[in-house]
Design a protein around this motif. Structure first.
Motif, mmCIF file in Angstrom:
data_model
loop_
_atom_site.group_PDB
_atom_site.id
_atom_site.type_symbol
_atom_site.label_atom_id
_atom_site.label_comp_id
_atom_site.label_asym_id
_atom_site.label_seq_id
_atom_site.Cartn_x
_atom_site.Cartn_y
_atom_site.Cartn_z
ATOM 1 N N THR A 473 -1.575 0.519 -15.185
ATOM 2 C CA THR A 473 -1.478 0.613 -13.725
ATOM 3 C C THR A 473 -2.366 -0.426 -13.060
ATOM 4 N N GLY A 474 -2.190 -0.552 -11.740
ATOM 5 C CA GLY A 474 -3.050 -1.449 -10.961
ATOM 6 C C GLY A 474 -2.497 -2.847 -10.808
ATOM 7 N N PHE A 475 -1.317 -3.137 -11.373
ATOM 8 C CA PHE A 475 -0.728 -4.473 -11.306
ATOM 9 C C PHE A 475 0.256 -4.580 -10.144
ATOM 10 N N ALA A 476 0.252 -5.752 -9.507
ATOM 11 C CA ALA A 476 1.176 -6.032 -8.398
ATOM 12 C C ALA A 476 1.845 -7.377 -8.636
ATOM 13 N N ILE A 477 3.056 -7.507 -8.104
ATOM 14 C CA ILE A 477 3.814 -8.740 -8.266
ATOM 15 C C ILE A 477 4.586 -9.002 -6.977
ATOM 16 N N ARG A 478 4.826 -10.265 -6.669
ATOM 17 C CA ARG A 478 5.576 -10.617 -5.451
ATOM 18 C C ARG A 478 6.449 -11.841 -5.684
ATOM 19 N N GLU A 480 8.381 -14.910 -2.906
ATOM 20 C CA GLU A 480 7.887 -15.946 -2.002
ATOM 21 C C GLU A 480 7.003 -15.401 -0.888
ATOM 22 N N ASN A 481 7.305 -14.216 -0.396
ATOM 23 C CA ASN A 481 6.569 -13.651 0.734
ATOM 24 C C ASN A 481 5.175 -13.201 0.298
ATOM 25 N N PRO A 482 4.107 -13.840 0.795
ATOM 26 C CA PRO A 482 2.744 -13.499 0.340
ATOM 27 C C PRO A 482 2.252 -12.138 0.807
ATOM 28 N N ARG A 483 3.070 -11.447 1.650
ATOM 29 C CA ARG A 483 2.660 -10.125 2.129
ATOM 30 C C ARG A 483 3.584 -9.017 1.632
ATOM 31 N N ASP A 484 4.434 -9.342 0.670
ATOM 32 C CA ASP A 484 5.400 -8.346 0.194
ATOM 33 C C ASP A 484 5.178 -8.067 -1.293
ATOM 34 N N TRP A 485 4.145 -7.293 -1.576
ATOM 35 C CA TRP A 485 3.781 -6.982 -2.950
ATOM 36 C C TRP A 485 4.452 -5.689 -3.417
ATOM 37 N N LYS A 486 4.802 -5.681 -4.695
ATOM 38 C CA LYS A 486 5.399 -4.501 -5.308
ATOM 39 C C LYS A 486 4.589 -4.109 -6.544
ATOM 40 N N TRP A 487 4.573 -2.813 -6.827
ATOM 41 C CA TRP A 487 3.953 -2.379 -8.077
ATOM 42 C C TRP A 487 4.684 -3.033 -9.246
ATOM 43 N N ALA A 488 3.932 -3.436 -10.264
ATOM 44 C CA ALA A 488 4.532 -4.125 -11.409
ATOM 45 C C ALA A 488 4.454 -3.262 -12.664
ATOM 46 N N ASP A 489 5.512 -3.319 -13.466
ATOM 47 C CA ASP A 489 5.450 -2.789 -14.823
ATOM 48 C C ASP A 489 4.700 -3.804 -15.678
ATOM 49 N N ALA A 490 3.889 -3.326 -16.603
ATOM 50 C CA ALA A 490 3.042 -4.231 -17.383
ATOM 51 C C ALA A 490 3.138 -3.920 -18.871
ATOM 52 N N GLU A 491 3.029 -4.990 -19.664
ATOM 53 C CA GLU A 491 3.032 -4.877 -21.123
ATOM 54 C C GLU A 491 1.999 -5.853 -21.668
ATOM 55 N N ILE A 492 1.159 -5.385 -22.581
ATOM 56 C CA ILE A 492 0.171 -6.252 -23.227
ATOM 57 C C ILE A 492 0.777 -6.835 -24.494
ATOM 58 N N LYS A 493 0.660 -8.163 -24.611
ATOM 59 C CA LYS A 493 1.137 -8.840 -25.819
ATOM 60 C C LYS A 493 0.108 -9.896 -26.205
ATOM 61 N N GLY A 494 -0.712 -9.561 -27.194
ATOM 62 C CA GLY A 494 -1.758 -10.485 -27.624
ATOM 63 C C GLY A 494 -2.768 -10.712 -26.504
ATOM 64 N N ALA A 509 3.771 -14.661 -7.982
ATOM 65 C CA ALA A 509 2.337 -14.409 -8.105
ATOM 66 C C ALA A 509 2.096 -12.961 -8.525
ATOM 67 N N ALA A 510 0.898 -12.732 -9.068
ATOM 68 C CA ALA A 510 0.525 -11.387 -9.512
ATOM 69 C C ALA A 510 -0.934 -11.119 -9.162
ATOM 70 N N ARG A 511 -1.250 -9.851 -9.072
ATOM 71 C CA ARG A 511 -2.633 -9.423 -8.888
ATOM 72 C C ARG A 511 -2.889 -8.164 -9.704
ATOM 73 N N TYR A 512 -4.190 -7.936 -9.937
ATOM 74 C CA TYR A 512 -4.599 -6.723 -10.658
ATOM 75 C C TYR A 512 -5.879 -6.184 -10.020
ATOM 76 N N ALA A 513 -5.875 -4.868 -9.819
ATOM 77 C CA ALA A 513 -7.069 -4.168 -9.320
ATOM 78 C C ALA A 513 -7.543 -4.744 -7.992
ATOM 79 N N TRP A 514 -6.610 -5.029 -7.106
ATOM 80 C CA TRP A 514 -6.944 -5.647 -5.820
ATOM 81 C C TRP A 514 -7.155 -4.553 -4.769
#
Length: 548
Positions: A473-478, A480-494, A509-514
């Motif tokens: 949890t805690g991941f966001a992705i968007r 072109e619009n810098p104000r339209d963030w959505k929750w992201a599904d995340a997977e760790i690989k290496g 772009a992406a953010r975490y724990a923002w």
């Protein structure tokens, strides 16, 4: 504050003895000098007068060494002698005598490791604060009694000055269970105690911190003048460089008169909040009295840092940033300026460790919280581009039982202190695994493959979902619009994290724990939380700024 300024001269006089020769105030009974290297001993006497320093050194094995060193004071009466290296646990007595026959002496000086801690209230935070639980205090009182005099702390007194002085006020104390709760920094003590045990050596800490302070007051005028960095001052005015600030403050009397005359007119023309915001560029600037506010640039460096030299710390701990969180876009340049200028001042390429900001207020409930502490945490990390730097994260702490989630001061500093100690042991003293002491963090690289955004992570050994978490949890992705963030599904690989969202077919772009209190879910195999990050320079974008 005005009272503090008025009495300052008297207090600085009280820092010194009234003899015609003396040591600088930082040189006192019970202090710690660096083991295994030359130490500069400094003081003051009559101008251009011969000075003799007698050194009596009792080594750990009981052997005693006597040395006499000679020098001459300069035209201002300052004198300096470098004493030879002594091994750890050497007990020293230093006696200075001038040609006029006056003398001064300090004793029970011990060699070990010397560090400096600075910042605002979380660095000041002591064992006697009201949110500290009784059991925690008693635990460390027992610990302090068991150190047998190996932990010694100098706490600098709070004063501000418009110009730098060659003294710092305060007292050295040997820490025991009785005096631990009386104004002793938790972080300074716990790190000192842990280092002392791990290295079997005395450890001294100089704690020079001030609750509520911004970073600008801790940086020297010379550093500002030579750098050209932008900063903020006590009246919330932004300045492009030191020259602009100096020109503004030098016209205080005139600006004050103009402000008193023109500000009422501006209010009459802009009576509503909407108009005031719309026409803020025309608002008369409040004048700055450099003596009236402790947030003004350089004034804490002048009175609480400059005079520590020629003592030179092996390392520096920094816990500050809350007071600069409203202008995060300045912070990276300012923190790098502080580190580089302090290294120059102390003539040592010391290790520098900072603490990022602890969680505060309610838990994250949106993909991105604009204007949150995500921004200041991100720009703090810009200092990691400098060598010999590190971050001890406190992002997984914060709040207290007594004051709830909104408590800006985590009451117990053991967690972050241990993280600092582990870095110091690995980096400075070559004990332990450097990888085990550093949190995972954004490596500055990402790529897009179809509808997935793949983020590269540094310090990623054993990167994993946090213990007890059901999902990442805690991941966001968007897009072109810098104000339209959505929750992201995340997977760790290496050493990468793969992000996607059905609502973002073309991620940019992406953010975490923002957030102030973010949803954390990723850690290293050593249990260290991953630092918050953005791939789009969020600390600048969210505030309408351009990253330099």
């Amino acid at each position: 504050m005005f009272k503090s300024i008025i009495t300052l001269s008297a207090i600085f006089i009280a820092c010194a003895s009234f003899a015609d020769i003396r040591f600088k105030n930082i040189y006192q009974n019970n202090m710690v000098l660096q083991a295994g290297e030359e130490n500069a001993i400094a003081g003051k006497t009559n101008p251009e007068e011969a000075v003799e320093l007698s050194v009596s050194a009792k080594l750990k094995d009981g052997k005693t060494i006597q040395k006499t060193l000679k020098t001459k004071s300069d035209k201002q009466g300052k004198w300096l002698v470098k004493i030879p290296p002594f091994p750890k646990r050497t007990n020293l007595e230093l006696a200075a005598k001038n040609a006029s026959g006056e003398s001064a002496k300090i004793s029970n000086v011990i060699t070990g490791e010397l560090w400096l801690g600075s910042g605002q209230s979380n660095m000041e935070w002591h064992f006697g604060n009201n949110t500290v639980e009784k059991e925690f205090l008693e635990k460390y009182q027992k610990d302090a009694d068991a150190t047998n005099g190996d932990v010694r702390i100098f706490t600098a007194n709070r004063f501000i000055l418009p110009e730098a002085v060659d003294e710092v006020c305060g007292d050295w104390r040997i820490i025991d269970g009785k005096n631990l709760r009386h104004g002793i920094s938790q972080i300074c003590y716990i790190v000192a105690s842990q280092l002392s045990k791990a290295l079997d050596t005395p450890v001294g800490f100089i704690n020079s911190s001030w609750g509520g302070s911004r970073i600008e007051p801790w940086i020297s005028k010379e550093a500002f003048k030579s750098s050209g960095v932008s900063f903020n001052s006590s009246n919330n005015t932004e300045f492009k460089n030191w020259q602009e600030y100096e020109e503004f403050t030098s016209n205080y009397a005139k600006l004050r008169e103009e402000y008193i005359k023109n500000f009422p007119k501006w209010i009459e023309q802009n009576p509503t909040g909407h108009l005031q915001n719309q026409n803020r560029a025309s608002r008369p600037k409040m004048p700055i009295d450099v003596l009236a506010n402790d947030h003004n640039p350089t004034n804490k460096y002048n009175s609480m840092i400059c005079g520590i030299a020629p003592l030179s710390p092996k390392g520096v701990l920094w816990y500050q940033g809350e007071s600069n969180a409203g202008q995060p876009y300045f912070y990276g340049d300012l923190l790098k300026l502080l580190v580089n200028s302090w290294r120059k001042h102390f003539k040592r390429d010391f290790h520098f460790y900072y603490v990022d900001l602890a969680a505060i207020n309610d838990y994250q409930n949106q993909p991105v919280h604009y204007g949150s502490w995500g921004g200041i945490r991100e720009t703090m990390a810009e200092v990691l581009a400098l060598p010999k730097t590190g971050v001890a994260t406190s992002i997984d702490s914060g709040g207290s039982k007594m004051q709830g989630l909104g408590d800006i001061h985590p009451p117990h500093k053991e967690l972050v202190s241990t993280r600092i100690t582990n870095m110091a042991l690995a980096d400075v003293y070559k004990k332990g695994n450097p990888k085990a002491a550093r949190s995972p963090r954004y490596a500055g690289e990402f790529k897009v493959e179809g509808n997935k955004l793949i983020v590269k992570i540094a310090n990623a050994e054993g990167l994993r979902k946090m213990q007890g978490k059901e999902k990442l949890t805690g991941f966001a992705i968007r897009g072109e619009n810098p104000r339209d963030w959505k929750w992201a599904d995340a997977e760790i690989k290496g050493d990468t994290i793969i992000l996607s969202s059905p609502e973002v077919p073309e991620p940019k772009a992406a953010r975490y724990a923002w957030a102030n209190r973010p949803l954390l879910s990723v850690e290293s195999k050593y249990g260290l939380p991953m630092l918050s990050f953005s791939t789009d320079n969020g600390a600048y974008v969210d505030w309408g700024r351009q990253k330099k």
